[in-house]
Enzyme design. Sequence first.
Site, PDB file in Angstrom:
ATOM      1  N   HIS A  43     -62.405  68.788  15.373  1.00 14.91           N
ATOM      2  CA  HIS A  43     -61.866  68.083  16.537  1.00 14.91           C
ATOM      3  C   HIS A  43     -61.214  69.151  17.429  1.00 14.91           C
ATOM      4  O   HIS A  43     -60.423  69.963  16.950  1.00 14.91           O
ATOM      5  CB  HIS A  43     -60.827  67.046  16.106  1.00 14.91           C
ATOM      6  CG  HIS A  43     -60.037  66.535  17.274  1.00 14.91           C
ATOM      7  ND1 HIS A  43     -60.633  65.921  18.350  1.00 14.91           N
ATOM      8  CD2 HIS A  43     -58.706  66.572  17.564  1.00 14.91           C
ATOM      9  CE1 HIS A  43     -59.711  65.594  19.239  1.00 14.91           C
ATOM     10  NE2 HIS A  43     -58.528  65.985  18.788  1.00 14.91           N
TER      11      HIS A  43
ATOM     12  N   GLU B 280     -60.155  55.400  22.802  1.00 12.36           N
ATOM     13  CA  GLU B 280     -58.726  55.120  22.918  1.00 12.36           C
ATOM     14  C   GLU B 280     -58.364  54.925  24.386  1.00 12.36           C
ATOM     15  O   GLU B 280     -57.218  55.046  24.774  1.00 12.36           O
ATOM     16  CB  GLU B 280     -57.871  56.178  22.239  1.00 12.36           C
ATOM     17  CG  GLU B 280     -58.175  57.594  22.589  1.00 12.36           C
ATOM     18  CD  GLU B 280     -57.304  58.555  21.798  1.00 12.36           C
ATOM     19  OE1 GLU B 280     -56.089  58.520  21.982  1.00 12.36           O
ATOM     20  OE2 GLU B 280     -57.864  59.348  21.017  1.00 12.36           O
TER      21      GLU B 280
ATOM     22  N   CYS C 137     -58.361  60.012  18.023  1.00 13.04           N
ATOM     23  CA  CYS C 137     -59.640  60.731  18.171  1.00 13.04           C
ATOM     24  C   CYS C 137     -60.556  60.612  16.952  1.00 13.04           C
ATOM     25  O   CYS C 137     -61.735  60.931  17.038  1.00 13.04           O
ATOM     26  CB  CYS C 137     -59.385  62.208  18.431  1.00 13.04           C
ATOM     27  SG  CYS C 137     -58.413  62.494  19.897  1.00 13.04           S
TER      28      CYS C 137
HETATM   29  P1  HMG Z   1     -47.639  73.921  26.999  1.00 16.35           P
HETATM   30  O1  HMG Z   1     -46.169  73.860  26.870  1.00 16.35           O
HETATM   31  O2  HMG Z   1     -48.228  73.524  28.296  1.00 16.35           O
HETATM   32  O3  HMG Z   1     -48.223  75.362  26.749  1.00 16.35           O
HETATM   33  O4  HMG Z   1     -48.218  73.020  25.825  1.00 16.35           O
HETATM   34  P2  HMG Z   1     -47.554  76.638  26.014  1.00 16.35           P
HETATM   35  O5  HMG Z   1     -46.478  77.201  26.854  1.00 16.35           O
HETATM   36  O6  HMG Z   1     -47.275  76.309  24.567  1.00 16.35           O
HETATM   37  O7  HMG Z   1     -48.805  77.622  26.094  1.00 16.35           O
HETATM   38  C1  HMG Z   1     -49.983  77.330  25.405  1.00 16.35           C
HETATM   39  C2  HMG Z   1     -50.511  78.629  24.779  1.00 16.35           C
HETATM   40  O8  HMG Z   1     -50.844  79.514  25.851  1.00 16.35           O
HETATM   41  C3  HMG Z   1     -49.470  79.368  23.931  1.00 16.35           C
HETATM   42  O9  HMG Z   1     -50.206  79.995  22.886  1.00 16.35           O
HETATM   43  C4  HMG Z   1     -48.934  80.442  24.879  1.00 16.35           C
HETATM   44  O10 HMG Z   1     -48.436  81.584  24.237  1.00 16.35           O
HETATM   45  C5  HMG Z   1     -50.211  80.777  25.671  1.00 16.35           C
HETATM   46  P3  HMG Z   1     -49.672  79.901  21.373  1.00 16.35           P
HETATM   47  O11 HMG Z   1     -48.300  80.474  21.372  1.00 16.35           O
HETATM   48  O12 HMG Z   1     -49.662  78.433  20.996  1.00 16.35           O
HETATM   49  O13 HMG Z   1     -50.691  80.659  20.578  1.00 16.35           O
HETATM   50  N1  HMG Z   1     -49.957  81.316  27.012  1.00 16.35           N
HETATM   51  C6  HMG Z   1     -50.684  82.307  27.546  1.00 16.35           C
HETATM   52  N2  HMG Z   1     -51.683  83.065  27.057  1.00 16.35           N
HETATM   53  C7  HMG Z   1     -52.229  84.015  27.887  1.00 16.35           C
HETATM   54  N3  HMG Z   1     -51.792  84.252  29.152  1.00 16.35           N
HETATM   55  C8  HMG Z   1     -50.761  83.535  29.664  1.00 16.35           C
HETATM   56  C9  HMG Z   1     -50.167  82.516  28.860  1.00 16.35           C
HETATM   57  N4  HMG Z   1     -49.173  81.614  29.062  1.00 16.35           N
HETATM   58  C10 HMG Z   1     -49.053  80.888  27.920  1.00 16.35           C
HETATM   59  N5  HMG Z   1     -50.346  83.761  30.900  1.00 16.35           N
HETATM   60  C11 HMG Z   1     -49.769  71.826  24.530  1.00 16.35           C
HETATM   61  C12 HMG Z   1     -49.466  73.137  25.215  1.00 16.35           C
HETATM   62  C13 HMG Z   1     -51.014  71.965  23.688  1.00 16.35           C
HETATM   63  C14 HMG Z   1     -48.590  71.458  23.588  1.00 16.35           C
HETATM   64  C15 HMG Z   1     -49.956  70.724  25.623  1.00 16.35           C
HETATM   65  O14 HMG Z   1     -51.096  71.019  26.378  1.00 16.35           O
HETATM   66  C16 HMG Z   1     -50.071  69.318  25.075  1.00 16.35           C
HETATM   67  O15 HMG Z   1     -49.082  68.632  24.859  1.00 16.35           O
HETATM   68  N6  HMG Z   1     -51.340  68.837  24.868  1.00 16.35           N
HETATM   69  C17 HMG Z   1     -51.605  67.482  24.376  1.00 16.35           C
HETATM   70  C18 HMG Z   1     -51.418  67.374  22.892  1.00 16.35           C
HETATM   71  C19 HMG Z   1     -52.492  68.115  22.122  1.00 16.35           C
HETATM   72  O16 HMG Z   1     -53.562  68.414  22.626  1.00 16.35           O
HETATM   73  N7  HMG Z   1     -52.222  68.373  20.825  1.00 16.35           N
HETATM   74  C20 HMG Z   1     -53.190  69.002  19.964  1.00 16.35           C
HETATM   75  C21 HMG Z   1     -53.090  68.543  18.521  1.00 16.35           C
HETATM   76  S1  HMG Z   1     -53.046  66.768  18.398  1.00 16.35           S
HETATM   77  C22 HMG Z   1     -54.700  66.272  18.672  1.00 16.35           C
HETATM   78  O17 HMG Z   1     -55.583  67.073  18.643  1.00 16.35           O
HETATM   79  C23 HMG Z   1     -54.946  64.814  18.943  1.00 16.35           C
HETATM   80  C24 HMG Z   1     -55.317  64.475  20.370  1.00 16.35           C
HETATM   81  O18 HMG Z   1     -56.627  64.880  20.629  1.00 16.35           O
HETATM   82  C25 HMG Z   1     -55.144  62.980  20.589  1.00 16.35           C
HETATM   83  C26 HMG Z   1     -55.802  62.027  19.630  1.00 16.35           C
HETATM   84  O19 HMG Z   1     -55.999  62.237  18.458  1.00 16.35           O
HETATM   85  O20 HMG Z   1     -56.061  60.937  20.127  1.00 16.35           O
HETATM   86  C27 HMG Z   1     -54.421  65.144  21.380  1.00 16.35           C
END
Ligand code: HMG
Length: 445
Positions: free
Chosen positions: A244, A83, A120
Site C-alpha cells: 500500500h 472510502e 485503504c
Molecule cells: P509533513 O509534515 O507535510 O511532511 O507530513 P514532513 O515535514 O514530515 O516531511 C516529509 C518528509 O520529507 C520527511 O522525511 C522530511 O525530512 C522530508 P522523513 O523525515 O519522514 O524521512 N523533507 C525533505 N526532503 C528533501 N528535501 C526537502 C525536504 N523537506 C522535508 N526540502 C505526512 C507528511 C506524510 C505526515 C503528511 O503528508 C500526511 O499527514 N499524510 C496523510 C497521512 C498518510 O499518508 N499516512 C501514511 C501512513 S497511513 C496510510 O497509509 C493510510 C492512508 O492511505 C489512509 C487509509 O488507509 O485510508 C493514509
Amino acid sequence: MTEVGIDGIEVRTGKLKLDLAETFAPAQDEDPGKFTKGLGLYASSLPDVYEDIVTMAANASHTLMERKGLTPEDIGRIDVATESAFDHSKPVSTYVAGCLEQVYDEDFHHANKGERKFACISGTQALDDAFNWIRAGRARDRAALVIATDTALYARDDPGESTQGAGAVAMLIDENPDVVSFSVEQGYGSADETDFLKPNQQFPSVDGKRSMQVYLARMREALEDFEAMGGNTHPENFAFIPFHTPFPGMVEKAAVLGYRHCIRGTDIEEEVAEKIGRQPRPEAFDDEEEYLEAVKDYTESLSETTSYQEWYQRTVEPTLDISREVGNWYTGSVHIARVAGLKRALDEGWEIAGDQMLVGSYGSGAQAEIHAETLQSNWAEEIEQLTITEQIENRYDLSFDEYEEIHDVHNHDAETDIEPRTTPDAEFVFDGWGRMGERKYTYVE
Ligand code: HMG
C-alpha cells in the site's frame, strides 16, 4: 485445487493533474524537494467536473469487460471498495451496474453487489471475498468484478494535501486466472487505532506521523502472522513486493524494516554480517532503549549495503512508478503498485511467469494483510493492454487557481460550478441529480 486470482485488470486515472513541484510547492511556499525527494511524489491525479468514483469505476470496468469479451451474465458479483462513498445506504456498485447496463443489452440482476469499507485495505478484502466465494463453489462459472475507487482528498492546507489522488482499479477475479493466483496463506495485523478517520465527514482527520508508525507496526504483525501460517518470506523469493503506497517515502521506510525482519537467520544476514555485523538480539541487552538504538543503527547500515539496495531496486522501486505520478488512491493504491511492477517487468522484458509476489495491503484504523501471488503464464498479454501510461501523460495540467476550484467542485460542502477542463470521449459521465438526491450518470459517445 483450482487456482483463483486476478484474470484481468484495468486502471483509470482522474483526468486532471496537480504538479507538486511546479504548481503546489510555490503556492504553499514549500521547497519542491519536500514532495519529490521527501515523500517521493511528483503529481496528484484529480477528477474533472464530470468524473467521480462511479465514473472512474464504471469506465475501468467497461474497458475491462470489453477487453475480456464479457457481458453482464458472465459476472456473478460486483464489489466496490471505497472510502469516498457519497451514499450511506445504496452501494456504489449499484451505481456502477446501472452505468454498465446502459451499454449492454443484458443486466446484472442476478449478481450480488456490495460495498466494502476498511480504509485503504478494503480493496484487498474485496479480493478475498471473491476468492472465498469462488472457492466455496457458489460462482456458477461466473467471475467477480472487484473495483477499488477513490477520490482521496484532504481538507485544504492539511499536511495530507500533497498526497491526494483519484482513480479506480477494476479487477476480474476468476478460476484459472491470466495474471496472478492468490495464496491460501495470509497474515493479518489488526488493532483499534485512531490515526486516520472520517466520522461522518468528507475529509479525513489525520494524525500523520502516528499513522506512519501504525502502518509499520501493523505491517510487521501481518508479516509475522503470514510466517506463522507457513508463508515463506525469504527476500529472494519474490519478483516484486507491492505495498500500500500512500506516498513512496512510506514504502521506503517499510521496505528496509521488512528486509531486516526477513533476512534474520538467513544466508543474507550472514553475508552482510561481514560488513555490518549481525542483527542485535533483544536477549543481548539489559536495557530496551539501548536495544532499540542498536536496532536503529543496524537498520541504517543495512539500508546502505549493496545487498539491500539491489534487492530494493529490483523488487520494490518498480512498484512505485505509477504512484509517484498519481498520488494516493486509497483502496486502489496497492493495486496500482502491483500493476506498476508488472509494467516495469514488461518494459524490461523480465521473465517472471511462475515467480511470486508478496503483497502488503494496509488500511488506517488499522489493519495490514500480507499474502503471496503467483504470476501466471499470460500475465504479460494482459498488462501490455493497459493504457495507464498514456492516461497519465494526457492529463490536463492544472494551474493553482484551477486546482482550488476543482477541489471545491468535489467538496460536498462547497457550491461551485465551473466548466470541465477536458472533453469526455466514449465514457460514463456524471450528469446531475435525480429527484431523490441520487447522482445520475450517462454514457457519452
Ligand atoms: P509533513 O509534515 O507535510 O511532511 O507530513 P514532513 O515535514 O514530515 O516531511 C516529509 C518528509 O520529507 C520527511 O522525511 C522530511 O525530512 C522530508 P522523513 O523525515 O519522514 O524521512 N523533507 C525533505 N526532503 C528533501 N528535501 C526537502 C525536504 N523537506 C522535508 N526540502 C505526512 C507528511 C506524510 C505526515 C503528511 O503528508 C500526511 O499527514 N499524510 C496523510 C497521512 C498518510 O499518508 N499516512 C501514511 C501512513 S497511513 C496510510 O497509509 C493510510 C492512508 O492511505 C489512509 C487509509 O488507509 O485510508 C493514509
